[in-house]
Design an enzyme around this catalytic site. Sequence first.
Site, PDB file in Angstrom:
ATOM      1  N   HIS A  46       0.655  -1.287  -0.310  1.00 30.02           N
ATOM      2  CA  HIS A  46       0.126  -0.189   0.130  1.00 30.02           C
ATOM      3  C   HIS A  46       1.048   1.399  -0.059  1.00 30.02           C
ATOM      4  O   HIS A  46       2.119   1.280   0.764  1.00 30.02           O
ATOM      5  CB  HIS A  46      -1.016   0.013   1.280  1.00 30.02           C
ATOM      6  CG  HIS A  46      -2.008   1.034   1.244  1.00 30.02           C
ATOM      7  ND1 HIS A  46      -2.768   1.787   0.071  1.00 30.02           N
ATOM      8  CD2 HIS A  46      -2.400   1.832   1.934  1.00 30.02           C
ATOM      9  CE1 HIS A  46      -3.551   2.409   0.476  1.00 30.02           C
ATOM     10  NE2 HIS A  46      -3.365   2.939   1.335  1.00 30.02           N
ATOM     11  N   HIS A  58      -3.569   8.841   0.887  1.00 29.93           N
ATOM     12  CA  HIS A  58      -3.402   7.578   0.237  1.00 29.93           C
ATOM     13  C   HIS A  58      -4.887   7.541   0.053  1.00 29.93           C
ATOM     14  O   HIS A  58      -6.308   7.336   0.335  1.00 29.93           O
ATOM     15  CB  HIS A  58      -2.878   6.717   1.022  1.00 29.93           C
ATOM     16  CG  HIS A  58      -3.888   6.465   2.165  1.00 29.93           C
ATOM     17  ND1 HIS A  58      -4.940   5.411   2.252  1.00 29.93           N
ATOM     18  CD2 HIS A  58      -4.266   6.899   2.762  1.00 29.93           C
ATOM     19  CE1 HIS A  58      -4.957   5.439   4.060  1.00 29.93           C
ATOM     20  NE2 HIS A  58      -5.302   6.674   4.405  1.00 29.93           N
ATOM     21  N   CYS A 149      -3.787   2.512  -5.377  1.00 31.06           N
ATOM     22  CA  CYS A 149      -3.397   3.421  -4.865  1.00 31.06           C
ATOM     23  C   CYS A 149      -2.007   4.070  -5.207  1.00 31.06           C
ATOM     24  O   CYS A 149      -1.454   4.786  -4.798  1.00 31.06           O
ATOM     25  CB  CYS A 149      -2.848   2.588  -3.523  1.00 31.06           C
ATOM     26  SG  CYS A 149      -1.935   1.058  -3.009  1.00 31.06           S
TER      27      CYS A 149
END
Length: 218
Positions: A46, A58, A149
Site C-alpha cells: 500500500h 492515500h 493506490c
Amino acid sequence: MLDALASLRDKLVLLLFATCAPPPPRCERVYRRGDLLEVPRTLFTHFGIYLGDGRVAHLIPDVLPAVTSDARRLRRKVTNARLLLGVLAKRASVRVDSVEDFAYGAGVRLNAHAMEGAGGRGRPDAEEAARRAERLVGSVPYSLLWNNCEHFVTWCRYGAARSLQTEQFCQWLKSLIRDPRNAFVAGVLGLLSVACLGVSSGTAVPAIVIPFTLWMAS
C-alpha cells in the site's frame, strides 16, 4: 577485605544508576513533505504521499462515499468491510490519515520508487507531489488493476499513473496463458465435466472454447 567491599559498593552504585536512568530517546523516522511511503501487506504493498505533521494522503477502496455524503462518517477509519465492499463497488477515497492509521499496524518504509525519473522528468518535485495529493482528496473511481493506490502516488510524484504491481501481475497472467500445458489441462477438465454432468450447451461449449482459446493464445 576492605578493597573487596569497596569494589562491591561501586558495582551496586553503578547497577542502581543503570536501573534508574531514563531510557534513551526513541528514534523515530523523520519523513519530508512529498515523500512516497509504502506499507507491505500480505499480497500487495500500500502506498501514500506524506503531507507533513504526521499526515499521509492515500487512495483506499471505500464504499461509503457511494452511499453517503456525511463528512463525519467519511472521516472515520476505513474498516475491512468498507474496504472490501469498495473493491466490489469500484469506489475509493483519497483521504488524509495519520501515519499510524495509514500503516494499519504494519511497518512504514520510505520508498525510493523504481519509477524515479519516469518519462524523462528527472528528480520529482516533492512539494508539487504533496500539492497534487491534496488536490485529489475526495471520492474517486477505483479499479484493482487500473486505478489503485500505486497509480495515485506515481501520478502525484512523477506525473505518470503506473502500477508496477499491476504490470507484474499482468506479466504473470500472460505467461500463464501462453503456457500450452494449461490448454491441455483445460481440455482434460472440460472432458471430465462433460463425462460427469452430461453433454449440454453449458458443458460442451466451455469444454471446447476455453482450451481452444488458450491454445491459440499460447
